[in-house]
Each structure stands twice: as structure tokens, then as C-alpha cells.
Design a protein around this motif. Structure first.
Motif, PDB file in Angstrom:
ATOM      1  N   SER A   2       0.836  -1.202   0.000  1.00 19.79           N
ATOM      2  CA  SER A   2       0.000   0.000   0.000  1.00 19.79           C
ATOM      3  C   SER A   2       0.870   1.252   0.000  1.00 19.79           C
ATOM      4  N   PRO A   3       0.353   2.342  -0.557  1.00 19.79           N
ATOM      5  CA  PRO A   3       1.136   3.577  -0.596  1.00 19.79           C
ATOM      6  C   PRO A   3       1.328   4.128   0.812  1.00 19.79           C
ATOM      7  N   PRO A   4       2.399   4.869   1.063  1.00 23.33           N
ATOM      8  CA  PRO A   4       2.628   5.443   2.405  1.00 23.33           C
ATOM      9  C   PRO A   4       1.521   6.435   2.758  1.00 23.33           C
ATOM     10  N   ARG A   5       1.191   6.461   4.022  1.00 22.60           N
ATOM     11  CA  ARG A   5       0.164   7.395   4.494  1.00 22.60           C
ATOM     12  C   ARG A   5       0.762   8.793   4.631  1.00 22.60           C
ATOM     13  N   PRO A   6       0.003   9.801   4.269  1.00 21.23           N
ATOM     14  CA  PRO A   6       0.535  11.158   4.445  1.00 21.23           C
ATOM     15  C   PRO A   6       0.624  11.500   5.934  1.00 21.23           C
ATOM     16  N   THR A   7       1.637  12.247   6.284  1.00 19.62           N
ATOM     17  CA  THR A   7       1.804  12.685   7.665  1.00 19.62           C
ATOM     18  C   THR A   7       0.933  13.909   7.886  1.00 19.62           C
ATOM     19  N   LEU A   8       0.079  13.833   8.900  1.00 28.93           N
ATOM     20  CA  LEU A   8      -0.794  14.966   9.200  1.00 28.93           C
ATOM     21  C   LEU A   8      -0.109  15.900  10.185  1.00 28.93           C
ATOM     22  N   SER A   9      -0.256  17.170   9.937  1.00 23.93           N
ATOM     23  CA  SER A   9       0.304  18.140  10.881  1.00 23.93           C
ATOM     24  C   SER A   9      -0.630  18.211  12.088  1.00 23.93           C
ATOM     25  N   PRO A  10      -0.087  18.607  13.236  1.00 24.65           N
ATOM     26  CA  PRO A  10      -0.947  18.691  14.420  1.00 24.65           C
ATOM     27  C   PRO A  10      -2.024  19.753  14.204  1.00 24.65           C
ATOM     28  N   PRO A  11      -3.150  19.630  14.888  1.00 20.76           N
ATOM     29  CA  PRO A  11      -4.207  20.630  14.717  1.00 20.76           C
ATOM     30  C   PRO A  11      -3.722  22.002  15.196  1.00 20.76           C
TER      31      PRO A  11
END
Length: 106
Positions: A2-11
Motif C-alpha cells: 500500500s502507498p505510504p500514508r501522508p503525515t498529518l500536521s498537528p491541529p
């Protein structure tokens, strides 16, 4: 794979919202003053001096220590405020109330 998950920035930091029933500072101050006939600062001093009166009557702590315990780090500021609200110095108050409390009946 599976493709890598995008890193989410903190809220983003969002300041907490007051509850809907909370009053803004000015109306709260006015309601407090109407209810107590004192400003919040005067009320705080009143509560501190009442606690100091109790300690002067019921303990053998030095006056400066009592002032510190009720929130006055400066002994002279404590004495001035006590005299303003009680009409006598802390030491005079202690002598007066101890005389009544600890007097030995003949």
C-alpha cells in the motif's frame, strides 16, 4: 504494497471557548459587586483578614507569620491592611480578643 500514508500536521492551536453561560469580565465584575457590595479585590482582602483574625485568636504564631499564611508576604502591608479593615493593628487585636477569651473568672 500500500502507498505510504501522508503525515498529518498537528491541529492548530485554538483557544478554548468559554462555556455559553460564562459572563464577560465587566458584567461579572458588576454582578459580583452588586451581590457582595465589594469589588473582587476588596472581597479577597476581607476573606484574608477574617482568616487572620481567627489565627490571631487561636494560635501563637507571630503576626508576620500569620500575615504570610493569609497571603501577605510583606508584614507591614499586612498590618496596614488589617488596621484599615479591623480598626486596630494585628497585635492590638490579639491582645483585645485574648483578654476576653482567656480571662480567668474570679
Amino acid at each position: 504494497p500500500s502507498p505510504p500514508r501522508p503525515t498529518l500536521s498537528p491541529p492548530p492551536d485554538v483557544p478554548p471557548q468559554p462555556p455559553p453561560w460564562a459572563l464577560p469580565p465587566r458584567p461579572l465584575f458588576l454582578r459580583f459587586r452588586t451581590a457582595t457590595e465589594m469589588t473582587p479585590g476588596q472581597y479577597q482582602h476581607h476573606i484574608r483578614i477574617e482568616e487572620a483574625r481567627s489565627l490571631l485568636l487561636n494560635s501563637n504564631l507571630p503576626v508576620a507569620e500569620i500575615g504570610w499564611q493569609v497571603g501577605f508576604p510583606n508584614p507591614s502591608a499586612f498590618s496596614r491592611r488589617f488596621r484599615l479593615l479591623a480598626g486596630v493593628t494585628p497585635r492590638q487585636y490579639r491582645v483585645a480578643v485574648r483578654g476576653k477569651t482567656f480571662a480567668i473568672a474570679p
